[in-house]
Design a protein around this motif. Structure first.
Motif, PDB file in Angstrom:
ATOM      1  N   ILE A  23       0.192   2.357  11.019  1.00  0.00           N
ATOM      2  CA  ILE A  23       0.625   3.591  10.363  1.00  0.00           C
ATOM      3  C   ILE A  23       1.747   3.236   9.398  1.00  0.00           C
ATOM      4  O   ILE A  23       2.701   2.560   9.780  1.00  0.00           O
ATOM      5  N   TYR A  24       1.635   3.690   8.179  1.00  0.00           N
ATOM      6  CA  TYR A  24       2.690   3.382   7.213  1.00  0.00           C
ATOM      7  C   TYR A  24       2.837   4.526   6.228  1.00  0.00           C
ATOM      8  O   TYR A  24       1.875   5.214   5.895  1.00  0.00           O
ATOM      9  N   ARG A  25       4.067   4.699   5.770  1.00  0.00           N
ATOM     10  CA  ARG A  25       4.262   5.782   4.803  1.00  0.00           C
ATOM     11  C   ARG A  25       3.795   5.302   3.432  1.00  0.00           C
ATOM     12  O   ARG A  25       3.874   4.118   3.111  1.00  0.00           O
ATOM     13  N   SER A  26       3.297   6.262   2.673  1.00  0.00           N
ATOM     14  CA  SER A  26       2.773   5.887   1.369  1.00  0.00           C
ATOM     15  C   SER A  26       2.780   7.089   0.448  1.00  0.00           C
ATOM     16  O   SER A  26       2.512   8.210   0.875  1.00  0.00           O
ATOM     17  N   VAL A  27       3.080   6.840  -0.823  1.00  0.00           N
ATOM     18  CA  VAL A  27       2.932   7.898  -1.813  1.00  0.00           C
ATOM     19  C   VAL A  27       1.646   7.706  -2.602  1.00  0.00           C
ATOM     20  O   VAL A  27       1.381   8.437  -3.543  1.00  0.00           O
ATOM     21  N   ALA A  28       0.880   6.719  -2.218  1.00  0.00           N
ATOM     22  CA  ALA A  28      -0.333   6.422  -2.963  1.00  0.00           C
ATOM     23  C   ALA A  28      -1.579   6.967  -2.285  1.00  0.00           C
ATOM     24  O   ALA A  28      -2.671   6.779  -2.799  1.00  0.00           O
ATOM     25  N   GLY A  29      -1.420   7.605  -1.161  1.00  0.00           N
ATOM     26  CA  GLY A  29      -2.592   8.108  -0.453  1.00  0.00           C
ATOM     27  C   GLY A  29      -3.333   6.979   0.239  1.00  0.00           C
ATOM     28  O   GLY A  29      -2.921   5.830   0.187  1.00  0.00           O
ATOM     29  N   PRO A  30      -4.456   7.322   0.909  1.00  0.00           N
ATOM     30  CA  PRO A  30      -5.204   6.291   1.621  1.00  0.00           C
ATOM     31  C   PRO A  30      -5.764   5.254   0.659  1.00  0.00           C
ATOM     32  O   PRO A  30      -6.038   5.558  -0.498  1.00  0.00           O
ATOM     33  N   TYR A  53       0.806  -1.217   0.000  1.00  0.00           N
ATOM     34  CA  TYR A  53       0.000   0.000   0.000  1.00  0.00           C
ATOM     35  C   TYR A  53       0.841   1.270   0.000  1.00  0.00           C
ATOM     36  O   TYR A  53       0.303   2.366   0.059  1.00  0.00           O
ATOM     37  N   ALA A  54       2.155   1.103  -0.046  1.00  0.00           N
ATOM     38  CA  ALA A  54       3.006   2.298  -0.029  1.00  0.00           C
ATOM     39  C   ALA A  54       3.033   2.981  -1.394  1.00  0.00           C
ATOM     40  O   ALA A  54       3.406   4.150  -1.508  1.00  0.00           O
ATOM     41  N   VAL A  55       2.667   2.236  -2.392  1.00  0.00           N
ATOM     42  CA  VAL A  55       2.739   2.762  -3.757  1.00  0.00           C
ATOM     43  C   VAL A  55       1.667   2.040  -4.563  1.00  0.00           C
ATOM     44  O   VAL A  55       1.257   0.940  -4.208  1.00  0.00           O
ATOM     45  N   SER A  56       1.188   2.659  -5.626  1.00  0.00           N
ATOM     46  CA  SER A  56       0.161   1.981  -6.416  1.00  0.00           C
ATOM     47  C   SER A  56       0.817   1.256  -7.587  1.00  0.00           C
ATOM     48  O   SER A  56       1.887   1.651  -8.045  1.00  0.00           O
ATOM     49  N   PRO A  57       0.156   0.204  -8.093  1.00  0.00           N
ATOM     50  CA  PRO A  57       0.741  -0.506  -9.234  1.00  0.00           C
ATOM     51  C   PRO A  57       0.987   0.429 -10.407  1.00  0.00           C
ATOM     52  O   PRO A  57       2.018   0.347 -11.074  1.00  0.00           O
ATOM     53  N   GLY A  58       0.064   1.347 -10.596  1.00  0.00           N
ATOM     54  CA  GLY A  58       0.223   2.279 -11.710  1.00  0.00           C
ATOM     55  C   GLY A  58       1.487   3.107 -11.613  1.00  0.00           C
ATOM     56  O   GLY A  58       2.191   3.328 -12.605  1.00  0.00           O
ATOM     57  N   MET A  59       1.805   3.535 -10.400  1.00  0.00           N
ATOM     58  CA  MET A  59       3.007   4.354 -10.218  1.00  0.00           C
ATOM     59  C   MET A  59       4.262   3.549 -10.531  1.00  0.00           C
ATOM     60  O   MET A  59       5.204   4.046 -11.149  1.00  0.00           O
ATOM     61  N   VAL A  60       4.255   2.296 -10.085  1.00  0.00           N
ATOM     62  CA  VAL A  60       5.424   1.454 -10.327  1.00  0.00           C
ATOM     63  C   VAL A  60       5.602   1.237 -11.821  1.00  0.00           C
ATOM     64  O   VAL A  60       6.699   1.371 -12.371  1.00  0.00           O
ATOM     65  N   ILE A  61       4.496   0.930 -12.467  1.00  0.00           N
ATOM     66  CA  ILE A  61       4.561   0.636 -13.897  1.00  0.00           C
ATOM     67  C   ILE A  61       4.989   1.854 -14.696  1.00  0.00           C
ATOM     68  O   ILE A  61       5.775   1.753 -15.640  1.00  0.00           O
ATOM     69  N   ARG A  62       4.480   3.023 -14.293  1.00  0.00           N
ATOM     70  CA  ARG A  62       4.839   4.244 -15.025  1.00  0.00           C
ATOM     71  C   ARG A  62       6.326   4.509 -14.948  1.00  0.00           C
ATOM     72  O   ARG A  62       6.952   4.905 -15.923  1.00  0.00           O
ATOM     73  N   TYR A  96      -4.646  -7.398  -0.987  1.00  0.00           N
ATOM     74  CA  TYR A  96      -5.083  -8.138  -2.169  1.00  0.00           C
ATOM     75  C   TYR A  96      -4.113  -7.943  -3.315  1.00  0.00           C
ATOM     76  O   TYR A  96      -3.759  -6.820  -3.641  1.00  0.00           O
ATOM     77  N   VAL A  97      -3.752  -9.031  -3.943  1.00  0.00           N
ATOM     78  CA  VAL A  97      -2.773  -8.919  -5.026  1.00  0.00           C
ATOM     79  C   VAL A  97      -3.444  -8.713  -6.379  1.00  0.00           C
ATOM     80  O   VAL A  97      -2.797  -8.269  -7.335  1.00  0.00           O
ATOM     81  N   LEU A  98      -4.706  -9.008  -6.475  1.00  0.00           N
ATOM     82  CA  LEU A  98      -5.373  -8.952  -7.791  1.00  0.00           C
ATOM     83  C   LEU A  98      -5.187  -7.626  -8.528  1.00  0.00           C
ATOM     84  O   LEU A  98      -4.876  -7.630  -9.723  1.00  0.00           O
ATOM     85  N   PRO A  99      -5.355  -6.483  -7.863  1.00  0.00           N
ATOM     86  CA  PRO A  99      -5.145  -5.222  -8.601  1.00  0.00           C
ATOM     87  C   PRO A  99      -3.756  -5.117  -9.215  1.00  0.00           C
ATOM     88  O   PRO A  99      -3.590  -4.556 -10.297  1.00  0.00           O
ATOM     89  N   TRP A 100      -2.768  -5.658  -8.504  1.00  0.00           N
ATOM     90  CA  TRP A 100      -1.409  -5.628  -9.035  1.00  0.00           C
ATOM     91  C   TRP A 100      -1.288  -6.531 -10.267  1.00  0.00           C
ATOM     92  O   TRP A 100      -0.723  -6.146 -11.296  1.00  0.00           O
ATOM     93  N   ILE A 101      -1.798  -7.737 -10.129  1.00  0.00           N
ATOM     94  CA  ILE A 101      -1.707  -8.675 -11.253  1.00  0.00           C
ATOM     95  C   ILE A 101      -2.435  -8.101 -12.461  1.00  0.00           C
ATOM     96  O   ILE A 101      -1.938  -8.160 -13.597  1.00  0.00           O
ATOM     97  N   ALA A 102      -3.594  -7.531 -12.190  1.00  0.00           N
ATOM     98  CA  ALA A 102      -4.397  -7.026 -13.302  1.00  0.00           C
ATOM     99  C   ALA A 102      -3.651  -5.952 -14.085  1.00  0.00           C
ATOM    100  O   ALA A 102      -3.620  -5.964 -15.320  1.00  0.00           O
ATOM    101  N   GLU A 103      -3.005  -5.041 -13.364  1.00  0.00           N
ATOM    102  CA  GLU A 103      -2.277  -3.982 -14.067  1.00  0.00           C
ATOM    103  C   GLU A 103      -1.006  -4.498 -14.699  1.00  0.00           C
ATOM    104  O   GLU A 103      -0.618  -4.078 -15.793  1.00  0.00           O
ATOM    105  N   MET A 104      -0.336  -5.411 -14.026  1.00  0.00           N
ATOM    106  CA  MET A 104       0.903  -5.916 -14.593  1.00  0.00           C
ATOM    107  C   MET A 104       0.647  -6.805 -15.803  1.00  0.00           C
ATOM    108  O   MET A 104       1.501  -6.922 -16.692  1.00  0.00           O
ATOM    109  N   ALA A 105      -0.511  -7.418 -15.837  1.00  0.00           N
ATOM    110  CA  ALA A 105      -0.835  -8.291 -16.962  1.00  0.00           C
ATOM    111  C   ALA A 105      -0.738  -7.520 -18.263  1.00  0.00           C
ATOM    112  O   ALA A 105      -0.237  -8.020 -19.274  1.00  0.00           O
ATOM    113  N   GLY A 106      -1.213  -6.273 -18.216  1.00  0.00           N
ATOM    114  CA  GLY A 106      -1.147  -5.461 -19.422  1.00  0.00           C
ATOM    115  C   GLY A 106       0.222  -4.849 -19.639  1.00  0.00           C
ATOM    116  O   GLY A 106       0.722  -4.767 -20.756  1.00  0.00           O
ATOM    117  N   ALA A 107       0.877  -4.437 -18.518  1.00  0.00           N
ATOM    118  CA  ALA A 107       2.092  -3.647 -18.668  1.00  0.00           C
ATOM    119  C   ALA A 107       3.358  -4.471 -18.771  1.00  0.00           C
ATOM    120  O   ALA A 107       4.346  -4.032 -19.360  1.00  0.00           O
TER     121      ALA A 107
END
Lengths: 353, 590
Positions: B563-570, B54-63, B92-103
């Motif tokens: 509590i955790y640091r994140s660049v992805a927001g809540p 949750y510290a970063v979103s899949p989209g940010m990593v992929i970008r 949940y890992v599904l959102p990550w897999i879903a985005e990585m599947a395309g990227a």
């Protein structure tokens, strides 16, 4: 975000929330006492650890009626200032430089040598709470966990007066093997679930081996294949909910309690599902339909289970303790699917799951 | 005339140079040198590690990193291992897999820890990544053997399938048969966590037989002992092996057969370095492994409910042992034998055989650990469950073993004092942090006051992870840790009297850490809201299962706090019992 009691929307009695109200009042009282206790202890500590100038270290302002600005100043002072750059005034905590901890290997070590040769019976001065023994559970943790977050375990009754017989004594009949250790603390000791019940689960395996197998000495103590640990987690799945959950059957002593627990568990899950499929942010307080009648089969859903022989059974047919000893997993099915399955009771023919 | 660096090396050369830099820290440093290095580096980064999903979103990593081949993600907080994190919390890992599947169509490796993986995610992996090679699911849950069947059927280049301690819905053993007959590339298979009694032995043997590169095979408990020999004969090149149940009959005719078969099979495995499994051990069968013991570097006997004499016999055959996991049946005497036989020992974990017994059921005390600290000069990592401890013992251990990097001590009864002096164990743990200057991980237990935290804050400068339970007297304790431990990344606390003051005063520290967990402490809801408001790059999540936190006074302590640091927001995938304290919610709830 509007906060509403989930149950009021349905107009139904929700025993869980109603019960908490009188406790909450108690809690207020307890908290006050607790705080008074604590502030005097803080002062004791402060005298020991800090130089006399550190008496701005006080817990009074944290107790009641904090104005918002006070909070902000508390935060900003700590947040923006570093320990070194600000004057003593703004320091809320003594910094390490003020009274550095000595190396362990000077005077405290000498003290230890002394202690090795004598047994102290005087309780150490660090302990501030009245306790029956140095090892008893802390009072504060007890109170705060009890009142504000009602747990299934009642700490106050968890006295360490009862002892279970040591495991490696000679074989004793089943009945005396009942565990009577103090009330369980969730997640303590910190070991994974698959490491619990090792002694008992190893004997359960051997119980099915031929009699000529020599079981390990310890496992001999539990001739019946039954986990006698503190919890019995079984998986529970619900039709329409992709991710299953786990319930601890040891936390309940009757079908009614299990039914209520299952109800609460999946009510929340269905809510999340419905809201997330609608694409919005979850509104946690919105109430959904209650899963009623999981046991009496009159409701929309029915609770079934899979026993140790792999057969699917209706929950509620056998006595509770028999159920607990044979259940392997639970399932909440739509009642409409039931007729298609023609489940059996324990007496009649069973359909493999 | 001076040429700038960036003009004199073509990008391809820089990329080639960067390919030798594997460590994430170094890669991150490279990317900060200048803009062109940042650009070159991001295109050639192949491995990503996200310590908190949750510290970063899949989209940010992929970008940022478009050409990644290997991803590692971690989900739930560590205390989830002990049932402190309610089911449905997230990860949940599904959102990550879903985005990585395309990227990342060429993704080869996915490593997950404490995440919720569904059959749907596994099916998506199976069909999206044509060159998929490595799947490690460590302490994960939410999937069944159906999902594994999809992986087996589709991933022609699969090298590694490791289900390390995951909670799998084991529907049937037939998923193994989904590996096609043409599939031969398996290198590592760990299915030790599968619980069903069904296992397709013939499919397993055929699979093992046709994969010549198989190095690691960890079977589950259901595999009977008398089938092990056949499997081993199919794979004499194995380096790591985990048995199933280690029990069989003792009737003389059966025994001699099974034993000699087993011993013969083991003696063929000249490369074997690691053994595990050993459920339900019947000691008479243990000598079957003696032929490989001299080469063993790792031995996991943590399920073996055998007594000290049998354990002593076994470990004295293993002089090369570097890593031992064992139950406290080994007792002080066994640890003494271990200390004299195994001089290369680097890691020791001693688990409790009967964690809920009030009285000790075995003779394992602090003495065993002291002996090991004296006898094993290479010892770095310790996990030790026992029922009594003394400051003197801890000081001795610290003096003997200043090279310790991981020290986790669990005295089973909370708040147990030094059994000799009845004092808190502050000084003992203080010695540990003072002497062991490279200590990275520490778990405390026993009776502890704020003093121990003072020691930790003063000396534990390399400490990255600290676990605290039933310790301390006041916020001063927490303050010492937060203000003193410069390298702290993960802090997990339960049942300690730490409240708002230390947390608020050290709020800035939270952005330098991966995460902070506090449960059954005294942090008020008000403080949580304040933190959430003031710290936009830190997610403050309150877990309350019984009732909403704002249905009570603000000063009431929250049950659990993460509590955790994140660049992805809540995050937005929270269950009803998790409340996020972001800027908006703080305003709405006040």
């Amino acid at each position: 975000m509007e906060i509403q009691s989930g149950c009021s929307k349905n107009g139904e009695a929700c025993p869980r929330l109603l019960d908490l109200i009188p406790q909450e009042r108690e809690w207020h009282v307890k908290r006050e006492d607790e705080r008074r206790l604590r502030s005097s202890e803080e002062k004791k500590l402060e005298l020991r650890l800090g130089p006399p100038g550190e008496d701005n270290w006080s817990i009074k302002e944290a107790t009641k009626n904090n104005s918002r600005e006070k909070d902000e100043s508390l935060l900003s002072l700590g947040y923006f200032s570093s320990m070194k750059s600000n004057g003593k005034q703004t320091q809320k905590f003594p910094s390490p430089e003020d009274h550095p901890v000595g190396s362990i290997f000077s005077s405290p070590w000498a003290k230890i040598r002394q202690h090795n040769h004598q047994l102290h019976t005087k309780p150490p001065s660090f302990l501030q709470f009245p306790s029956t023994a140095p090892q008893s559970l802390p009072v504060i943790a007890k109170e705060s966990s009890e009142s504000c977050c009602t747990k299934a375990v009642d700490f106050q009754n968890a006295e360490k007066k009862e002892f279970s017989p040591p495991v490696n004594t000679a074989v004793a009949p089943n009945s005396s093997q009942k565990r009577t250790a103090p009330g369980p603390v969730v997640g303590w000791p910190p070991i994974r679930s698959f490491r619990k019940n090792l002694a008992s689960s190893s004997s359960s395996k051997l119980a099915s081996e031929s009699p000529s197998v020599v079981p390990p000495k310890v496992a001999n103590e539990k001739p019946v294949a039954q986990p006698t640990g503190k919890s019995l987690f079984v998986k529970i799945n619900m039709d329409g909910v992709p991710i299953g959950r786990k319930v601890d059957l040891k936390a309940y002593d009757s079908y009614d309690k299990l039914s209520t627990a299952v109800d609460e568990l999946f009510r929340a899950l269905l809510a999340v599902q419905r809201d997330s499929s609608a694409g919005g942010i979850v509104n946690k307080q919105e109430e959904q339909k209650v899963i009623m009648g999981v046991l009496d089969r009159s409701g929309e859903y029915t609770l079934v289970y899979e026993d140790n022989e792999g057969d699917r059974m209706l929950v509620g047919d056998v006595p509770w303790h028999m159920f607990v000893s044979t259940v392997k997993r639970l399932r909440v099915l739509k009642s409409s699917d039931l007729s298609a399955l023609s489940l059996g009771s324990s007496k009649q023919g069973k359909i493999p799951a | 005339m001076q040429k700038k660096m960036s003009y004199s090396f073509p990008n391809e050369v820089l990329e080639h140079i960067f390919s030798f830099i594997q460590s994430d820290k170094d890669r991150n440093a490279v990317s900060l040198v200048c803009k062109s290095w940042y650009e070159i580096e991001r295109w050639c980064r192949r491995k990503i590690f996200v310590g908190n999903c949750y510290a970063v979103s899949p989209g940010m990593v992929i970008r940022r990193f478009p050409e990644v081949r290997s991803v590692e993600l971690k989900g739930k907080p560590h205390f989830a291992d002990f049932n402190l994190v309610p089911d449905g919390w997230g990860g949940y890992v599904l959102p990550w897999i879903a985005e990585m599947a395309g990227a990342y169509p060429w993704l080869e490796e996915i490593r997950l820890k404490r995440m919720v993986v569904t059959d749907e995610s596994l099916e998506l992996i199976a069909k999206s990544f044509k060159n998929f090679k490595v799947l490690v699911l460590s302490t994960c849950e939410g999937f069944s053997t159906d999902g594994l069947a999809a992986i087996a059927a589709s991933c022609k280049n699969l090298r590694e399938l490791n289900l390390q301690e995951s909670d799998v819905d084991d529907l049937s053993g037939h998923w193994l048969s989904h590996f096609p007959e043409t599939y031969t590339s398996l290198v590592s298979l760990n299915v030790s966590c599968l619980v069903s009694d069904e296992v397709s032995l013939s499919a397993l043997e055929r699979l093992v037989g046709r994969c010549p590169n198989l190095r690691t095979l960890r079977l589950n408990r259901a595999v009977p002992l008398d089938k092990i020999a056949n499997i081993l004969r199919c794979a004499p090149q194995l380096v790591e092996f985990g048995t199933g149940t280690y029990a069989a009959e003792l009737r003389p005719d059966v025994f001699s057969n099974v034993f000699s078969n087993l011993a013969g099979a083991f003696s063929n495995c000249k490369e074997l370095r690691s053994l595990s499994g050993f459920w339900d051990v019947v000691p008479a069968y243990l000598p079957a492994i003696y032929s490989v013991c001299s080469g063993l570097t790792s031995l996991n006997l943590s399920y073996a409910t055998i007594q000290s004499p049998d354990l002593i016999k076994l470990v004295s055959h293993c002089p090369s042992l570097q890593r031992l996991l064992v139950l406290d049946y080994i007792e002080d005497g066994g640890l003494e034998a271990l200390a004299s036989s195994c001089k290369d020992l680097q890691e020791l974990r001693v688990f409790p055989s009967d964690p809920f017994a009030v009285e000790p059921n075995v003779s394992l005390t602090e003495q065993g650990l002291v002996t090991i600290s004296l006898g094993c000069p290479k010892l770095q990592s310790v996990l030790y469950f026992c029922r009594r401890m003394s400051n003197a013992a801890l000081v001795t251990i610290a003096q003997n073993r200043p090279n310790l990097t991981r020290f986790r001590l669990c005295i089973i009864e909370p708040k147990t004092a030094d059994y000799l002096s009845l004092e808190p164990l502050d000084v003992g743990f203080g010695a540990i942090v003072e002497q062991c200057k490279d200590l990275r991980r520490l778990s405390l237990s026993g009776l502890l006051t704020d003093r121990v935290f003072e020691y930790i804050g003063t000396y534990a400068k390399k400490l990255e992870m600290l676990s605290v339970a039933f310790a301390g007297d006041s916020d001063l304790g927490l303050h010492h840790v937060l203000s003193g431990c410069e390298s702290l990344r993960k802090l997990e606390i339960r049942d300690c009297p730490f409240g708002d003051k230390a947390l608020l005063a050290n709020a800035a520290k939270l952005e330098t850490m991966r995460s902070l967990w506090m449960s059954s402490c005294s942090v008020s809801f008000r403080a949580c809201k304040l933190l959430g408001q003031k710290m936009p790059r830190v997610n403050v999540e309150v877990i309350e299962e019984r009732e909403p936190p704002d249905s009570r006074p603000e000063s009431c302590p929250v049950d659990k706090l993460y509590i955790y640091r994140s660049v992805a927001g809540p995050r937005f995938d929270m269950p009803p019992f998790v409340w996020t304290m972001d800027e908006d919610s703080a305003l709405r709830l006040s």
